[in-house]
Design an enzyme around this catalytic site. Structure first.
Site, PDB file in Angstrom:
ATOM      1  N   GLY A  80      47.302  45.702  52.777  1.00 12.37           N
ATOM      2  CA  GLY A  80      48.288  46.217  51.839  1.00 12.37           C
ATOM      3  C   GLY A  80      48.730  47.610  52.238  1.00 12.37           C
ATOM      4  N   GLY A 154      48.702  34.017  51.732  1.00 11.42           N
ATOM      5  CA  GLY A 154      49.009  34.509  53.062  1.00 11.42           C
ATOM      6  C   GLY A 154      47.819  34.255  53.972  1.00 11.42           C
ATOM      7  CB  ILE A 156      43.622  37.374  52.773  1.00 12.58           C
ATOM      8  CG1 ILE A 156      43.570  38.572  53.734  1.00 12.58           C
ATOM      9  CG2 ILE A 156      42.390  37.376  51.865  1.00 12.58           C
ATOM     10  CD1 ILE A 156      43.568  39.920  53.037  1.00 12.58           C
ATOM     11  NE  ARG A 177      58.215  36.826  49.497  1.00 12.74           N
ATOM     12  CZ  ARG A 177      58.320  37.796  50.394  1.00 12.74           C
ATOM     13  NH1 ARG A 177      58.510  39.047  49.995  1.00 12.74           N
ATOM     14  NH2 ARG A 177      58.210  37.541  51.686  1.00 12.74           N
ATOM     15  NE  ARG A 180      53.336  29.325  53.891  1.00 12.57           N
ATOM     16  CZ  ARG A 180      52.741  30.244  53.150  1.00 12.57           C
ATOM     17  NH1 ARG A 180      53.395  30.784  52.126  1.00 12.57           N
ATOM     18  NH2 ARG A 180      51.505  30.630  53.404  1.00 12.57           N
ATOM     19  NE  ARG A 236      45.852  47.565  47.859  1.00 16.94           N
ATOM     20  CZ  ARG A 236      45.217  47.128  48.928  1.00 16.94           C
ATOM     21  NH1 ARG A 236      44.271  46.209  48.785  1.00 16.94           N
ATOM     22  NH2 ARG A 236      45.517  47.577  50.133  1.00 16.94           N
ATOM     23  CG  ASP A 259      36.239  44.283  46.526  1.00 18.62           C
ATOM     24  OD1 ASP A 259      35.183  44.930  46.423  1.00 18.62           O
ATOM     25  OD2 ASP A 259      37.021  44.392  47.500  1.00 18.62           O
ATOM     26  CG  HIS A 283      39.074  48.379  47.461  1.00 18.48           C
ATOM     27  ND1 HIS A 283      40.282  48.926  47.091  1.00 18.48           N
ATOM     28  CD2 HIS A 283      39.379  47.445  48.410  1.00 18.48           C
ATOM     29  CE1 HIS A 283      41.269  48.377  47.787  1.00 18.48           C
ATOM     30  NE2 HIS A 283      40.739  47.475  48.603  1.00 18.48           N
ATOM     31  N   GLY A 285      36.041  44.685  50.227  1.00 18.26           N
ATOM     32  CA  GLY A 285      36.445  43.468  50.922  1.00 18.26           C
ATOM     33  C   GLY A 285      36.614  43.673  52.411  1.00 18.26           C
TER      34      GLY A 285
END
Length: 320
Positions: A80, A154, A156, A177, A180, A236, A259, A283, A285
């Site tokens: 990110g 995505g 991850i 988003r 597909r 996030r 996390d 946090h 990860g």
């Protein structure tokens, strides 16, 4: 490798890993080491390729940017880049911001699965019982036969599903988003969430933080989750409405494994620390033994592309 020779014609790259510790760095560049310390390794105006120090906080990571008048590439070591995007308007025209997409896939997916299993099987409860010297056998849900929803499919998210494969889940649903078809099956658009959320026993968040995903998991989203469902956030903190989540945790209706939090770092005394049914990790990860070899490989590749004027990987934005 010289930190700063003002007469050199070679572009200068600032790296948060000592250059001598990265094998096979491309020639044609000067390299300098800066990992967020108070002193710069030379004139920031000479820096053409800036690799942002990892986990040093936005104030440190962005501090040299206003001085980097010759900057051409900002390379993050995070997937990110929401903390760096606001800086783009102050960068020289054409400077590109690149994420570290792929760098943290293995480590973050591993933690997502760890948190899922620990929350479902109540590993924190067993550790507390061990600390008290008490034998407390209880019946807990397994991951087997559960439906899992991955929000943010995505690299991850796909890595999370790879690690779910041996656990005999009843169903894995994927949301990104836009719709597909991925290697493991269909990916639904965000608009499908209201129909998918009620069917999920576990919701795993791996989405980036954007204007569209900020507060995505709000009171309405949480209300659609089935009783006893588990929310796992390795994305996030601001993707989740903290107050709405606290209400669901305190009622005992939902479980959570986080996390990332909002606010972050989570202040002492914040209600999330003691909310029932929640696991909080700070946090972590990305920071694991998997980080350094993958970070070095990413830098070798990006710097080689930069030297050869080839397309860079993971370009997120360019300064106008």
């Amino acid at each position: 490798m010289s930190a700063d020779h003002s007469g050199s014609l070679r572009p200068l790259a600032w790296l948060p890993i000592r250059p001598e510790e990265i094998e096979d760095l491309p020639g044609g560049l000067e390299y300098a080491y800066w990992n967020g310390g108070p002193d710069y390794p030379g004139d920031p105006a000479r820096c053409a390729f800036y690799c942002v120090p990892y986990m040093k906080g936005p104030a440190v990571e962005t501090r040299p940017l206003p001085l980097m008048s010759g900057l051409r590439v900002v390379q993050a070591l995070t997937a990110g880049v929401d903390n760096l995007l606001p800086e783009m308007e102050r960068l020289p025209s054409g400077a590109r911001l690149c994420s570290a997409r792929g760098l943290h896939d293995a480590s973050t997916a591993e933690l997502a699965l760890t948190l899922t299993l620990a929350a479902l099987r109540d590993i924190p409860g067993f550790v507390r019982a061990q600390d008290a010297g008490e034998w407390r056998p209880v019946f807990r849900p397994a991951l087997a036969d559960k439906s899992v929803l991955i929000v943010g499919y995505g690299s991850i998210g796909a890595a999370v599903e790879d690690r779910l494969a041996p656990f005999e889940c009843a169903r894995v649903m994927r949301v990104a988003r836009s719709a597909r078809t991925a290697a493991r099956g269909p990916v639904h658009p965000v608009a499908a969430l209201p129909e998918l959320v009620p069917d999920a026993d576990v919701v795993i968040l791996t989405t980036p933080l954007t204007a569209q995903t900020r507060g995505l998991v709000d009171a309405g989203f949480l209300a659609r989750m089935k009783d006893g469902a588990l929310l796992v956030n390795v994305a996030r903190g601001a993707v989740v409405d903290t107050e709405a989540l606290l209400g669901e945790l305190e009622s005992g209706r939902l479980l959570a494994a986080l996390d990332v939090t909002d606010p972050e770092p989570l202040p002492a005394g914040h209600p999330l620390w003691k909310a029932p049914g929640v696991i909080v990790t700070p946090h972590v990860g990305g920071p694991s033994s998997a980080f350094l070899p993958r970070a070095k490989a990413l830098l070798r590749d990006q710097l080689a592309r930069f030297v050869l004027d080839e397309p860079l990987r993971n370009v997120v934005a360019a300064a106008v």
